[in-house]
Design a protein around this motif. Structure first.
Motif, PDB file in Angstrom:
ATOM      1  N   ALA A  82      55.224  34.646  32.652  1.00 27.18           N
ATOM      2  CA  ALA A  82      54.194  34.989  31.674  1.00 27.18           C
ATOM      3  C   ALA A  82      53.251  36.074  32.165  1.00 27.18           C
ATOM      4  N   ARG A  83      53.275  36.363  33.459  1.00 23.79           N
ATOM      5  CA  ARG A  83      52.461  37.473  33.962  1.00 23.79           C
ATOM      6  C   ARG A  83      53.024  38.810  33.509  1.00 23.79           C
ATOM      7  N   GLU A  84      54.321  38.846  33.256  1.00 26.56           N
ATOM      8  CA  GLU A  84      54.970  40.079  32.818  1.00 26.56           C
ATOM      9  C   GLU A  84      54.801  40.274  31.306  1.00 26.56           C
ATOM     10  N   ARG A  85      55.073  39.224  30.540  1.00 27.32           N
ATOM     11  CA  ARG A  85      54.913  39.239  29.086  1.00 27.32           C
ATOM     12  C   ARG A  85      54.968  37.807  28.579  1.00 27.32           C
ATOM     13  N   PRO A  86      54.550  37.551  27.341  1.00 30.31           N
ATOM     14  CA  PRO A  86      54.535  36.169  26.849  1.00 30.31           C
ATOM     15  C   PRO A  86      55.893  35.486  26.974  1.00 30.31           C
TER      16      PRO A  86
ATOM     17  N   GLN B 260      59.434  41.343  22.429  1.00 31.89           N
ATOM     18  CA  GLN B 260      58.045  41.266  22.888  1.00 31.89           C
ATOM     19  C   GLN B 260      57.797  40.139  23.876  1.00 31.89           C
ATOM     20  N   ALA B 261      58.732  39.199  23.984  1.00 28.56           N
ATOM     21  CA  ALA B 261      58.514  38.033  24.832  1.00 28.56           C
ATOM     22  C   ALA B 261      59.791  37.664  25.576  1.00 28.56           C
ATOM     23  N   THR B 262      59.619  36.936  26.654  1.00 26.40           N
ATOM     24  CA  THR B 262      60.755  36.342  27.355  1.00 26.40           C
ATOM     25  C   THR B 262      61.080  35.021  26.659  1.00 26.40           C
ATOM     26  N   THR B 263      62.306  34.874  26.194  1.00 26.59           N
ATOM     27  CA  THR B 263      62.686  33.663  25.461  1.00 26.59           C
ATOM     28  C   THR B 263      63.704  32.867  26.271  1.00 26.59           C
TER      29      THR B 263
END
Length: 205
Positions: free
Chosen positions: A100-104, A12-15
């Motif tokens: 963060a514009r793409e995903r959290p 769900q997020a970029t880590t």
């Protein structure tokens, strides 16, 4: 715990993960270099121009994409033009905001107690100025970090601290059982391990 967090939100997020080093030359922004390399898939074998293109592609369509790429390329040692501390702070924030514009975005900085003051200032900058972007900064550190950054223990806007207490006897025994896949362990061995570890899960392991 941080590894569990990264594993659980990975879809769900970029880590991104960066680690502070205890010694060495040119390590002030080492954790940042690690996250930039991962975010833009930049490696030591890439030519300067290709590295800049990849960083700019992450930040696009921001009109400052090329400028950000130039500053971050310099940070990675891929450019000859020096960048000021303020420019580096700005560029790192712009990169994270673009992601963060793409995903959290979840950024884990480990061993922050070894971080130099300039790096700690960078964390403050991102936390203070990237409020409109879904960015979570997770800073792992020993308690002595709070001697350098007392505000990080509480009172900083949009920030919280979590003190990890030592594991109790029951938790240590559960950890031992889980690590050994529920293999039978003599109670005396468990007791020796828990006493020696003093609640530190790393020592238990």
């Amino acid at each position: 715990l941080a590894r569990e967090l990264v594993d659980n939100v990975g879809e769900q997020a970029t880590t991104l993960v960066g680690r502070c080093l205890p010694y060495g030359e040119g390590i002030t922004f080492w954790p940042v270099m690690e996250i930039v390399k991962r975010a833009a898939a930049v490696g030591p074998t890439l030519a300067l121009e290709e590295s800049r293109k990849r960083i700019a592609a992450v930040v696009a369509p921001d009109p400052d994409a090329d400028r950000v790429a130039e500053r971050l390329s310099t940070l990675l040692g891929l450019g000859s033009n020096g960048a000021s501390t303020d420019e580096i702070f700005w560029s790192v924030r712009k990169l994270l905001e673009a992601l963060a514009r793409e995903r959290p975005v979840v950024v884990v900085f480990d061993d922050v107690h070894w971080g130099e003051q300039t790096f700690l200032d960078l964390i403050d900058h991102v936390a203070d100025w990237a409020r409109d972007a879904p960015i979570l900064l997770v800073c792992l550190a020993r308690p002595e970090l709070l001697e350098e950054r007392p505000m990080w223990s509480g009172g900083k806007l949009n920030a919280t601290s979590l003190l990890l207490e030592p594991l109790d006897q029951a938790a240590c025994e559960t950890l031992i059982e889980n690590l050994l896949d529920h293999t039978e362990v003599d109670d005396l061995v468990k007791e020796r391990v828990t006493q020696a570890a003093e609640g530190n899960p790393l020592f238990v392991e």
